[in-house]
Every structure is written in C-alpha cells, then in structure tokens.
Design a protein around this motif. Structure first.
Motif, PDB file in Angstrom:
ATOM      1  N   LEU A 153       3.955  13.892   2.614  1.00 28.15           N
ATOM      2  CA  LEU A 153       3.940  14.192   4.136  1.00 28.15           C
ATOM      3  C   LEU A 153       4.115  12.688   4.908  1.00 28.15           C
ATOM      4  CD1 LEU A 153       3.751  15.799   6.698  1.00 28.15           C
ATOM      5  CD2 LEU A 153       1.153  15.605   6.462  1.00 28.15           C
ATOM      6  N   VAL A 154       4.976  12.673   5.709  1.00 35.15           N
ATOM      7  CA  VAL A 154       5.017  11.227   6.607  1.00 35.15           C
ATOM      8  C   VAL A 154       4.252  11.607   7.761  1.00 35.15           C
ATOM      9  CG1 VAL A 154       6.588   9.662   7.682  1.00 35.15           C
ATOM     10  CG2 VAL A 154       7.040  10.706   5.558  1.00 35.15           C
ATOM     11  N   ALA A 155       4.661  12.806   8.566  1.00 42.03           N
ATOM     12  CA  ALA A 155       4.126  13.187   9.768  1.00 42.03           C
ATOM     13  C   ALA A 155       4.467  14.560  10.209  1.00 42.03           C
ATOM     14  CB  ALA A 155       4.707  12.206  10.863  1.00 42.03           C
ATOM     15  N   GLY A 156       3.650  15.293  10.770  1.00 43.84           N
ATOM     16  CA  GLY A 156       3.922  16.680  11.040  1.00 43.84           C
ATOM     17  C   GLY A 156       2.934  17.312  12.013  1.00 43.84           C
ATOM     18  N   PHE A 157       3.470  18.344  12.552  1.00 45.69           N
ATOM     19  CA  PHE A 157       2.560  19.231  13.745  1.00 45.69           C
ATOM     20  C   PHE A 157       2.239  20.471  12.903  1.00 45.69           C
ATOM     21  CE2 PHE A 157       3.408  16.890  17.171  1.00 45.69           C
ATOM     22  CZ  PHE A 157       4.880  16.345  17.209  1.00 45.69           C
ATOM     23  N   THR A 158       0.774  20.858  13.042  1.00 48.56           N
ATOM     24  CA  THR A 158       0.495  21.838  12.374  1.00 48.56           C
ATOM     25  C   THR A 158      -0.351  22.649  13.729  1.00 48.56           C
ATOM     26  OG1 THR A 158       0.391  21.323  10.167  1.00 48.56           O
ATOM     27  CG2 THR A 158      -0.707  23.423  10.855  1.00 48.56           C
ATOM     28  N   TYR A 207      -0.450  12.019  10.268  1.00 49.51           N
ATOM     29  CA  TYR A 207       0.412  10.957   9.925  1.00 49.51           C
ATOM     30  C   TYR A 207      -0.265  10.458   8.791  1.00 49.51           C
ATOM     31  CZ  TYR A 207       2.374  10.228  14.620  1.00 49.51           C
ATOM     32  OH  TYR A 207       2.963  10.576  15.900  1.00 49.51           O
ATOM     33  N   ALA A 208       0.938  10.035   7.591  1.00 51.14           N
ATOM     34  CA  ALA A 208       0.194   9.306   6.634  1.00 51.14           C
ATOM     35  C   ALA A 208      -0.202   8.063   6.844  1.00 51.14           C
ATOM     36  CB  ALA A 208       1.517   9.191   5.415  1.00 51.14           C
ATOM     37  N   ASP A 209      -1.424   7.506   6.115  1.00 46.04           N
ATOM     38  CA  ASP A 209      -1.794   6.432   6.591  1.00 46.04           C
ATOM     39  C   ASP A 209      -0.956   4.997   6.534  1.00 46.04           C
ATOM     40  OD1 ASP A 209      -5.231   6.989   4.803  1.00 46.04           O
ATOM     41  OD2 ASP A 209      -4.401   7.457   6.728  1.00 46.04           O
ATOM     42  N   VAL A 233       2.137   5.135   7.591  1.00 47.92           N
ATOM     43  CA  VAL A 233       3.117   4.901   8.682  1.00 47.92           C
ATOM     44  C   VAL A 233       2.209   4.985  10.039  1.00 47.92           C
ATOM     45  CG1 VAL A 233       4.738   5.993   7.199  1.00 47.92           C
ATOM     46  CG2 VAL A 233       3.329   7.409   9.133  1.00 47.92           C
ATOM     47  N   LYS A 234       0.828   5.137  10.056  1.00 44.47           N
ATOM     48  CA  LYS A 234       0.242   5.100  11.348  1.00 44.47           C
ATOM     49  C   LYS A 234       0.472   3.709  12.114  1.00 44.47           C
ATOM     50  CE  LYS A 234      -3.500   8.085  10.006  1.00 44.47           C
ATOM     51  NZ  LYS A 234      -4.840   8.451   9.722  1.00 44.47           N
ATOM     52  N   GLY A 235       0.693   3.928  13.236  1.00 42.77           N
ATOM     53  CA  GLY A 235       0.958   2.829  14.245  1.00 42.77           C
ATOM     54  C   GLY A 235       2.295   2.276  14.188  1.00 42.77           C
ATOM     55  N   ARG A 236       3.108   2.854  13.247  1.00 43.59           N
ATOM     56  CA  ARG A 236       4.604   2.513  13.201  1.00 43.59           C
ATOM     57  C   ARG A 236       5.535   3.797  13.360  1.00 43.59           C
ATOM     58  NH1 ARG A 236       6.687   0.859   8.604  1.00 43.59           N
ATOM     59  NH2 ARG A 236       5.282   2.031   7.173  1.00 43.59           N
ATOM     60  N   PHE A 237       5.235   4.927  13.067  1.00 36.46           N
ATOM     61  CA  PHE A 237       6.120   6.048  13.171  1.00 36.46           C
ATOM     62  C   PHE A 237       5.339   6.755  14.097  1.00 36.46           C
ATOM     63  CE2 PHE A 237       7.992   6.313   8.474  1.00 36.46           C
ATOM     64  CZ  PHE A 237       8.372   4.895   8.841  1.00 36.46           C
ATOM     65  N   THR A 238       6.426   7.369  15.275  1.00 34.99           N
ATOM     66  CA  THR A 238       5.920   8.683  15.959  1.00 34.99           C
ATOM     67  C   THR A 238       6.683   9.763  15.842  1.00 34.99           C
ATOM     68  OG1 THR A 238       5.019   6.641  17.630  1.00 34.99           O
ATOM     69  CG2 THR A 238       5.475   8.905  18.419  1.00 34.99           C
ATOM     70  N   ILE A 239       5.917  10.861  15.763  1.00 42.19           N
ATOM     71  CA  ILE A 239       6.653  12.226  15.605  1.00 42.19           C
ATOM     72  C   ILE A 239       6.447  12.791  16.940  1.00 42.19           C
ATOM     73  CG2 ILE A 239       4.637  13.428  14.871  1.00 42.19           C
ATOM     74  CD1 ILE A 239       6.360  15.281  13.054  1.00 42.19           C
TER      75      ILE A 239
END
Length: 121
Positions: free
Chosen positions: A47-52, A58-60, A62-68
C-alpha cells in the motif's frame, strides 16, 4: 462491471514529481475504499496511500512526499508524488473496493492495469 483506468506514470529524475490519476467507472453503487499500491521487481505489492471511509493512510516511506486526493463526483483518485527517489520505482496499481448496482450489499476489490513509474537519472 467496474473498470479502473490509470494514467500519469512515466520516467522522472530523482527529486522530480509525477501525478497519477485513477478513474473508476461502470455499475458502481458505492466505493468503500480507494487507493494506490505499488510493486517493485522481486518485491510484494504494498500500500502506498489510500482512503478507507474517512481515514487516509500512507506508507511510512512516502509520508511528507506523496499526497492522495479524490474527486467523489468523478469516482477518481489522484496521487501527487513529489521528491521522487529511485526506490519509488515500481508499477503503481489503483485499487477500489466497490459495491455494484447489482449487488449493493457486497463489496469486491477491483484493480487497475498498472502504470510504470521509473525514477532514474
């Protein structure tokens, strides 16, 4: 019944940015969860990032770098990826947990075809 179409992958230099999009279409009654996974060669899909529901994960790594983000009206989810690193290289897959119009009480997982992201100089 449900299709997920991804776009936005490609080749980028370290430190660069990419934006992935995933649009869900078909006989959708409701979407319970939606997000992005990735699989690098020789590694398991993660998992990279997701809404539930109302929760964003977020995966640790990618935190701070990726935005979903998402557009509920369009059944679309986006992944903005900044400060990309070579270790982000992978095939990125969109996933959605969907209840269809024919079976509104049952949720199934659907996957996109995958889009390649390569981070290299």
């Amino acid at each position: 019944q449900v299709q997920l179409v991804e776009s936005g992958g490609g080749l980028v230099q370290p430190g660069g940015s990419l934006r992935l999009s995933c649009a869900a279409s078909g006989s959708i009654f409701s979407i319970n969860a939606m997000g992005w996974y990735r699989q690098a060669p020789g590694k398991q899909r993660e998992l990279v990032a997701g809404f539930t529901g109302g929760v964003t994960n977020y995966a640790d790594s990618v935190k701070g770098r990726f935005t979903i983000s998402r557009d509920n009206a369009k059944n679309t989810v986006y992944l903005q990826m900044n400060s990309l690193k070579p270790e982000d290289t992978a095939v990125y897959y969109c996933n959605a947990r969907v209840a269809t119009i024919l079976q509104p009480r049952t949720k199934y997982d659907y996957w996109g075809q995958g889009t390649q992201v390569t981070v290299s100089s």
